[in-house]
Design a protein around this motif. Structure first.
Motif, mmCIF file in Angstrom:
data_model
loop_
_atom_site.group_PDB
_atom_site.id
_atom_site.type_symbol
_atom_site.label_atom_id
_atom_site.label_comp_id
_atom_site.label_asym_id
_atom_site.label_seq_id
_atom_site.Cartn_x
_atom_site.Cartn_y
_atom_site.Cartn_z
ATOM 1 N N ARG A 1 -10.351 2.432 5.302
ATOM 2 C CA ARG A 1 -9.076 3.099 5.547
ATOM 3 C C ARG A 1 -9.021 4.414 4.785
ATOM 4 O O ARG A 1 -9.724 4.598 3.791
ATOM 5 C CB ARG A 1 -7.900 2.204 5.149
ATOM 6 N N GLN A 2 -8.185 5.297 5.282
ATOM 7 C CA GLN A 2 -7.993 6.582 4.614
ATOM 8 C C GLN A 2 -6.532 6.957 4.662
ATOM 9 O O GLN A 2 -5.944 7.098 5.737
ATOM 10 C CB GLN A 2 -8.842 7.669 5.283
ATOM 11 N N ALA A 3 -5.955 7.080 3.479
ATOM 12 C CA ALA A 3 -4.563 7.502 3.342
ATOM 13 C C ALA A 3 -4.510 9.024 3.252
ATOM 14 O O ALA A 3 -5.501 9.663 2.869
ATOM 15 C CB ALA A 3 -3.956 6.864 2.110
ATOM 16 N N PRO A 4 -3.360 9.618 3.584
ATOM 17 C CA PRO A 4 -3.244 11.081 3.528
ATOM 18 C C PRO A 4 -3.586 11.616 2.141
ATOM 19 O O PRO A 4 -3.091 11.113 1.128
ATOM 20 C CB PRO A 4 -1.771 11.318 3.857
ATOM 21 N N GLY A 5 -4.464 12.601 2.114
ATOM 22 C CA GLY A 5 -4.827 13.225 0.862
ATOM 23 C C GLY A 5 -5.772 12.429 -0.018
ATOM 24 O O GLY A 5 -6.048 12.819 -1.151
ATOM 25 N N LYS A 6 -6.267 11.318 0.501
ATOM 26 C CA LYS A 6 -7.159 10.476 -0.286
ATOM 27 C C LYS A 6 -8.504 10.308 0.407
ATOM 28 O O LYS A 6 -8.639 10.548 1.605
ATOM 29 C CB LYS A 6 -6.520 9.105 -0.523
ATOM 30 N N GLU A 7 -9.481 9.869 -0.378
ATOM 31 C CA GLU A 7 -10.798 9.597 0.171
ATOM 32 C C GLU A 7 -10.762 8.313 0.997
ATOM 33 O O GLU A 7 -9.938 7.420 0.752
ATOM 34 C CB GLU A 7 -11.817 9.436 -0.971
ATOM 35 N N ARG A 8 -11.681 8.204 1.931
ATOM 36 C CA ARG A 8 -11.836 6.960 2.674
ATOM 37 C C ARG A 8 -12.254 5.857 1.708
ATOM 38 O O ARG A 8 -13.079 6.079 0.820
ATOM 39 C CB ARG A 8 -12.902 7.124 3.756
ATOM 40 N N GLU A 9 -11.679 4.667 1.885
ATOM 41 C CA GLU A 9 -12.028 3.567 0.992
ATOM 42 C C GLU A 9 -12.358 2.309 1.786
ATOM 43 O O GLU A 9 -11.842 2.077 2.887
ATOM 44 C CB GLU A 9 -10.885 3.268 0.014
ATOM 45 N N LEU B 1 2.018 -7.060 3.725
ATOM 46 C CA LEU B 1 1.709 -5.630 3.672
ATOM 47 C C LEU B 1 2.580 -4.908 2.657
ATOM 48 O O LEU B 1 3.754 -5.258 2.436
ATOM 49 C CB LEU B 1 1.869 -5.015 5.053
ATOM 50 N N LYS B 2 1.985 -3.897 2.040
ATOM 51 C CA LYS B 2 2.655 -3.092 1.026
ATOM 52 C C LYS B 2 2.649 -1.628 1.477
ATOM 53 O O LYS B 2 1.766 -1.219 2.244
ATOM 54 C CB LYS B 2 1.916 -3.212 -0.303
ATOM 55 N N PRO B 3 3.582 -0.836 0.971
ATOM 56 C CA PRO B 3 3.580 0.597 1.326
ATOM 57 C C PRO B 3 2.244 1.274 1.017
ATOM 58 O O PRO B 3 1.817 2.177 1.766
ATOM 59 C CB PRO B 3 4.717 1.161 0.484
ATOM 60 N N GLU B 4 1.577 0.837 -0.024
ATOM 61 C CA GLU B 4 0.290 1.441 -0.377
ATOM 62 C C GLU B 4 -0.837 1.081 0.593
ATOM 63 O O GLU B 4 -1.946 1.609 0.477
ATOM 64 C CB GLU B 4 -0.119 1.078 -1.811
ATOM 65 N N ASP B 5 -0.564 0.196 1.548
ATOM 66 C CA ASP B 5 -1.552 -0.097 2.598
ATOM 67 C C ASP B 5 -1.481 0.928 3.731
ATOM 68 O O ASP B 5 -2.315 0.885 4.648
ATOM 69 C CB ASP B 5 -1.321 -1.495 3.178
ATOM 70 N N THR B 6 -0.513 1.827 3.667
ATOM 71 C CA THR B 6 -0.377 2.850 4.697
ATOM 72 C C THR B 6 -1.620 3.728 4.746
ATOM 73 O O THR B 6 -2.028 4.292 3.728
ATOM 74 C CB THR B 6 0.864 3.717 4.435
ATOM 75 N N ALA B 7 -2.216 3.812 5.936
ATOM 76 C CA ALA B 7 -3.449 4.582 6.092
ATOM 77 C C ALA B 7 -3.886 4.527 7.550
ATOM 78 O O ALA B 7 -3.336 3.754 8.349
ATOM 79 C CB ALA B 7 -4.568 4.010 5.220
ATOM 80 N N VAL B 8 -4.881 5.333 7.869
ATOM 81 C CA VAL B 8 -5.598 5.168 9.132
ATOM 82 C C VAL B 8 -6.733 4.194 8.872
ATOM 83 O O VAL B 8 -7.511 4.374 7.932
ATOM 84 C CB VAL B 8 -6.149 6.504 9.657
ATOM 85 N N GLN C 1 -3.453 3.965 13.167
ATOM 86 C CA GLN C 1 -2.525 4.242 12.061
ATOM 87 C C GLN C 1 -1.720 2.992 11.714
ATOM 88 O O GLN C 1 -1.141 2.343 12.599
ATOM 89 C CB GLN C 1 -1.566 5.367 12.442
ATOM 90 N N VAL C 2 -1.675 2.689 10.439
ATOM 91 C CA VAL C 2 -0.814 1.628 9.919
ATOM 92 C C VAL C 2 0.141 2.263 8.920
ATOM 93 O O VAL C 2 -0.294 2.902 7.957
ATOM 94 C CB VAL C 2 -1.634 0.512 9.237
ATOM 95 N N THR C 3 1.428 2.088 9.155
ATOM 96 C CA THR C 3 2.444 2.634 8.262
ATOM 97 C C THR C 3 3.347 1.494 7.813
ATOM 98 O O THR C 3 3.914 0.782 8.643
ATOM 99 C CB THR C 3 3.278 3.715 8.945
ATOM 100 N N VAL C 4 3.453 1.313 6.509
ATOM 101 C CA VAL C 4 4.257 0.241 5.939
ATOM 102 C C VAL C 4 5.430 0.867 5.195
ATOM 103 O O VAL C 4 5.237 1.603 4.219
ATOM 104 C CB VAL C 4 3.432 -0.646 4.999
ATOM 105 N N SER C 5 6.626 0.569 5.635
ATOM 106 C CA SER C 5 7.823 1.115 4.990
ATOM 107 C C SER C 5 8.356 0.142 3.950
ATOM 108 O O SER C 5 8.243 -1.073 4.090
ATOM 109 C CB SER C 5 8.894 1.401 6.040
#
Length: 127
Positions: free
Chosen positions: A38-46, A86-93, A122-126
């Motif tokens: 996964r890759q979150a905005p502004g972060k490296e792929r993990e 799911l947690k907000p920090e799981d938000t990523a492509v 895209q996965v977005t967790v609010s």
């Protein structure tokens, strides 16, 4: 050329679940190592999760261990990622990937070992 297509992403609330799917274009994927990154905005792929070539071994990033489950259905040429709590920090492509090389026998967490990639979902967790 093997093609991978992810689906199942969306916008969900924290604490809920999603199941991602990755459909492969042919049966060769059944003999490959497979993984989710996964890759979150502004972060490296993990790395998120991996399953080795025969499905006998799985491994997970510490951040998702106990919440996410990787699985496969060879009859459907499909890889899954069940995501619970799911947690907000799981938000990523989220991307699925396949490893056709020697490392397919192990649970590789290294993106460079994967030679086939999907386009991402895209996965977005609010909160």
């Amino acid at each position: 050329q093997l093609q991978l297509v992810e689906s199942g992403g969306g916008l969900v609330q924290a604490g809920t679940s999603l199941r991602l799917s990755c459909a492969a274009s042919d049966r060769t994927i059944s003999s490959y190592g497979k993984a989710w990154f996964r890759q979150a905005p502004g972060k490296e792929r993990e790395f998120v999760a991996t399953i080795n070539w025969n499905g006998g071994k799985t491994d997970y990033a510490d951040s998702v261990k106990g919440r996410f489950t990787i699985s496969r259905d060879n009859a459907k040429n499909t890889l899954y990622l069940q995501m619970n709590s799911l947690k907000p920090e799981d938000t990523a492509v989220y991307y699925c990937a396949a490893d056709s090389g020697l490392t397919r026998r192990i649970c590789s967490m290294t993106g460079q070992n994967y030679d086939y990639w999907g386009q991402g979902t895209q996965v977005t967790v609010s909160s």
